[in-house]
Write a protein that holds these residues in place. Sequence first.
Motif, PDB file in Angstrom:
ATOM      1  N   MET A 121       0.817  -1.200   0.000  1.00  0.00           N
ATOM      2  CA  MET A 121       0.000   0.000   0.000  1.00  0.00           C
ATOM      3  C   MET A 121       0.863   1.267   0.000  1.00  0.00           C
ATOM      4  SD  MET A 121      -2.809   1.254   2.836  1.00  0.00           S
ATOM      5  CE  MET A 121      -4.006   0.016   2.381  1.00  0.00           C
ATOM      6  N   PHE A 122       1.924   1.266   0.825  1.00  0.00           N
ATOM      7  CA  PHE A 122       2.785   2.438   0.931  1.00  0.00           C
ATOM      8  C   PHE A 122       3.974   2.408  -0.043  1.00  0.00           C
ATOM      9  CE2 PHE A 122       1.072   2.537   5.439  1.00  0.00           C
ATOM     10  CZ  PHE A 122       0.273   3.648   5.231  1.00  0.00           C
ATOM     11  N   ASN A 123       3.983   1.390  -0.908  1.00  0.00           N
ATOM     12  CA  ASN A 123       4.980   1.302  -1.981  1.00  0.00           C
ATOM     13  C   ASN A 123       6.422   1.234  -1.450  1.00  0.00           C
ATOM     14  OD1 ASN A 123       5.697   1.131  -4.713  1.00  0.00           O
ATOM     15  ND2 ASN A 123       6.021   3.343  -4.876  1.00  0.00           N
ATOM     16  N   ILE A 124       6.635   0.398  -0.421  1.00  0.00           N
ATOM     17  CA  ILE A 124       8.000   0.196   0.094  1.00  0.00           C
ATOM     18  C   ILE A 124       8.384  -1.287   0.111  1.00  0.00           C
ATOM     19  CG2 ILE A 124       8.095   2.302   1.507  1.00  0.00           C
ATOM     20  CD1 ILE A 124       7.507   0.441   3.955  1.00  0.00           C
ATOM     21  N   LYS A 125       7.539  -2.141  -0.460  1.00  0.00           N
ATOM     22  CA  LYS A 125       7.794  -3.582  -0.381  1.00  0.00           C
ATOM     23  C   LYS A 125       9.148  -3.949  -0.994  1.00  0.00           C
ATOM     24  CE  LYS A 125       5.728  -8.091  -1.195  1.00  0.00           C
ATOM     25  NZ  LYS A 125       4.543  -8.836  -1.683  1.00  0.00           N
ATOM     26  N   ALA A 127      11.746  -2.261  -1.061  1.00  0.00           N
ATOM     27  CA  ALA A 127      12.872  -1.709  -0.294  1.00  0.00           C
ATOM     28  C   ALA A 127      13.074  -2.408   1.052  1.00  0.00           C
ATOM     29  CB  ALA A 127      12.654  -0.215  -0.055  1.00  0.00           C
ATOM     30  N   LEU A 128      12.255  -3.385   1.384  1.00  0.00           N
ATOM     31  CA  LEU A 128      12.346  -4.005   2.708  1.00  0.00           C
ATOM     32  C   LEU A 128      13.650  -4.769   2.909  1.00  0.00           C
ATOM     33  CD1 LEU A 128       8.699  -5.280   3.408  1.00  0.00           C
ATOM     34  CD2 LEU A 128       9.806  -3.166   4.185  1.00  0.00           C
ATOM     35  N   GLY A 129      14.286  -5.183   1.831  1.00  0.00           N
ATOM     36  CA  GLY A 129      15.570  -5.869   1.947  1.00  0.00           C
ATOM     37  C   GLY A 129      16.755  -4.928   2.041  1.00  0.00           C
ATOM     38  N   ASP A 130      16.498  -3.613   1.985  1.00  0.00           N
ATOM     39  CA  ASP A 130      17.567  -2.608   2.039  1.00  0.00           C
ATOM     40  C   ASP A 130      17.788  -2.111   3.469  1.00  0.00           C
ATOM     41  OD1 ASP A 130      17.676  -2.835  -0.706  1.00  0.00           O
ATOM     42  OD2 ASP A 130      16.390  -1.094  -1.061  1.00  0.00           O
ATOM     43  N   ILE A 131      18.982  -1.591   3.724  1.00  0.00           N
ATOM     44  CA  ILE A 131      19.300  -0.997   5.019  1.00  0.00           C
ATOM     45  C   ILE A 131      18.480   0.279   5.209  1.00  0.00           C
ATOM     46  CG2 ILE A 131      21.141   0.090   6.379  1.00  0.00           C
ATOM     47  CD1 ILE A 131      21.467  -2.909   6.148  1.00  0.00           C
ATOM     48  N   ILE A 132      17.908   0.461   6.386  1.00  0.00           N
ATOM     49  CA  ILE A 132      17.037   1.610   6.647  1.00  0.00           C
ATOM     50  C   ILE A 132      17.787   2.930   6.470  1.00  0.00           C
ATOM     51  CG2 ILE A 132      15.686   2.786   8.450  1.00  0.00           C
ATOM     52  CD1 ILE A 132      14.985  -0.034   9.520  1.00  0.00           C
ATOM     53  N   GLY A 133      19.101   2.918   6.738  1.00  0.00           N
ATOM     54  CA  GLY A 133      19.889   4.138   6.566  1.00  0.00           C
ATOM     55  C   GLY A 133      19.886   4.662   5.146  1.00  0.00           C
ATOM     56  N   SER A 134      19.529   3.817   4.176  1.00  0.00           N
ATOM     57  CA  SER A 134      19.462   4.258   2.778  1.00  0.00           C
ATOM     58  C   SER A 134      18.094   4.839   2.414  1.00  0.00           C
ATOM     59  CB  SER A 134      19.775   3.080   1.842  1.00  0.00           C
ATOM     60  OG  SER A 134      18.726   2.111   1.878  1.00  0.00           O
ATOM     61  N   TYR A 135      17.132   4.774   3.345  1.00  0.00           N
ATOM     62  CA  TYR A 135      15.770   5.254   3.070  1.00  0.00           C
ATOM     63  C   TYR A 135      15.709   6.783   3.115  1.00  0.00           C
ATOM     64  CZ  TYR A 135      13.693   0.574   3.876  1.00  0.00           C
ATOM     65  OH  TYR A 135      13.337  -0.751   3.809  1.00  0.00           O
ATOM     66  N   SER A 136      14.804   7.342   2.327  1.00  0.00           N
ATOM     67  CA  SER A 136      14.457   8.761   2.468  1.00  0.00           C
ATOM     68  C   SER A 136      13.595   8.947   3.705  1.00  0.00           C
ATOM     69  CB  SER A 136      13.691   9.230   1.235  1.00  0.00           C
ATOM     70  OG  SER A 136      12.415   8.601   1.191  1.00  0.00           O
ATOM     71  N   HIS A 137      13.372  10.211   4.083  1.00  0.00           N
ATOM     72  CA  HIS A 137      12.505  10.495   5.241  1.00  0.00           C
ATOM     73  C   HIS A 137      11.113   9.900   5.027  1.00  0.00           C
ATOM     74  CE1 HIS A 137      10.890  12.894   8.650  1.00  0.00           C
ATOM     75  NE2 HIS A 137       9.797  12.916   7.905  1.00  0.00           N
ATOM     76  N   GLY A 138      10.566  10.081   3.823  1.00  0.00           N
ATOM     77  CA  GLY A 138       9.228   9.566   3.552  1.00  0.00           C
ATOM     78  C   GLY A 138       9.148   8.063   3.630  1.00  0.00           C
ATOM     79  N   MET A 139      10.193   7.366   3.160  1.00  0.00           N
ATOM     80  CA  MET A 139      10.210   5.903   3.240  1.00  0.00           C
ATOM     81  C   MET A 139      10.290   5.434   4.691  1.00  0.00           C
ATOM     82  SD  MET A 139      12.726   5.038   0.035  1.00  0.00           S
ATOM     83  CE  MET A 139      12.782   3.271   0.330  1.00  0.00           C
ATOM     84  N   LYS A 140      11.077   6.137   5.508  1.00  0.00           N
ATOM     85  CA  LYS A 140      11.138   5.789   6.933  1.00  0.00           C
ATOM     86  C   LYS A 140       9.770   5.975   7.585  1.00  0.00           C
ATOM     87  CE  LYS A 140      16.038   6.856   7.676  1.00  0.00           C
ATOM     88  NZ  LYS A 140      17.011   7.732   8.373  1.00  0.00           N
ATOM     89  N   GLN A 141       9.090   7.046   7.209  1.00  0.00           N
ATOM     90  CA  GLN A 141       7.757   7.296   7.773  1.00  0.00           C
ATOM     91  C   GLN A 141       6.797   6.171   7.386  1.00  0.00           C
ATOM     92  OE1 GLN A 141       7.118   9.455   9.926  1.00  0.00           O
ATOM     93  NE2 GLN A 141       5.008  10.176   9.825  1.00  0.00           N
ATOM     94  N   LYS A 142       6.876   5.715   6.155  1.00  0.00           N
ATOM     95  CA  LYS A 142       6.016   4.618   5.705  1.00  0.00           C
ATOM     96  C   LYS A 142       6.352   3.317   6.428  1.00  0.00           C
ATOM     97  CE  LYS A 142       5.507   6.559   1.044  1.00  0.00           C
ATOM     98  NZ  LYS A 142       5.803   6.324  -0.393  1.00  0.00           N
TER      99      LYS A 142
END
Length: 240
Positions: A121-125, A127-142
């Motif tokens: 739903m939040f379009n992060i599926k 990216a779930l195998g990636d390190i959180i430190g590589s996420y944007s602010h919006g991806m972290k929020q999702k």
Amino acid sequence: MLKLKNISKTYSKGTIKAVDNIDLDIKSGEIFGFLGPNGAGKTTTIKMIVGLLKPDTGQVFIDNIDVWKNSLEAKAKISYVPDNPEIYDKLKGIEYLNFISDMYGVPKNVREEKMNYYSEMFNIKEALGDIIGSYSHGMKQKLVLTSALIHDPQLFILDEPMVGLDPKSAFQLKEIMRKRCDEGKTVFFSTHVLEVAEKLCDRIAIINKGKIIAMGTMEELRSHAEERESLENIFLGLTE
């Protein structure tokens, strides 16, 4: 579902009263908006509700459970999404979701279903195998929103949840909030986006300088304000 009795909190050795004798009684099935200017006491109040700050005076009850006397029992009924998604940058997204699921005792089949549903739903599926430190602010929020929904909390507490979300995700979050309350669960959220609060909330409280200065439905707020059009006009009239 949520009751605050005479809650107060001071900082700087008692010289600054961030929250001043607040009473709130929020029902099951209700979306409750908590509004105020910067520094009004919103986040301090929320941190006392979720057990991160202890009130100087007063009590907090979640589903009639005292947050400080029966902390784990009370916290099992809630999820909290803070105003800034400070999460473990060295973990992968999927590891973080499993960590949260483990804390709440969510069975494997249930967690997998919820993870798939909300991450898609939040379009992060992807990216779930990636390190959180590589996420944007919006991806972290999702990711935080996904983790907060996995154990299906009775009380969903959000502090500025729309910050960093793209328009589609913000719309989906509003749909989730409404659906949960239609199912008898409760949402308590703080926001500066007054148009969202006006359209979404069943009731609203406005806090200023640590005190609740108005509370009620939109119609009740309009009936006690000189400006009777938008929530923005009412808010500005009361806080300025």
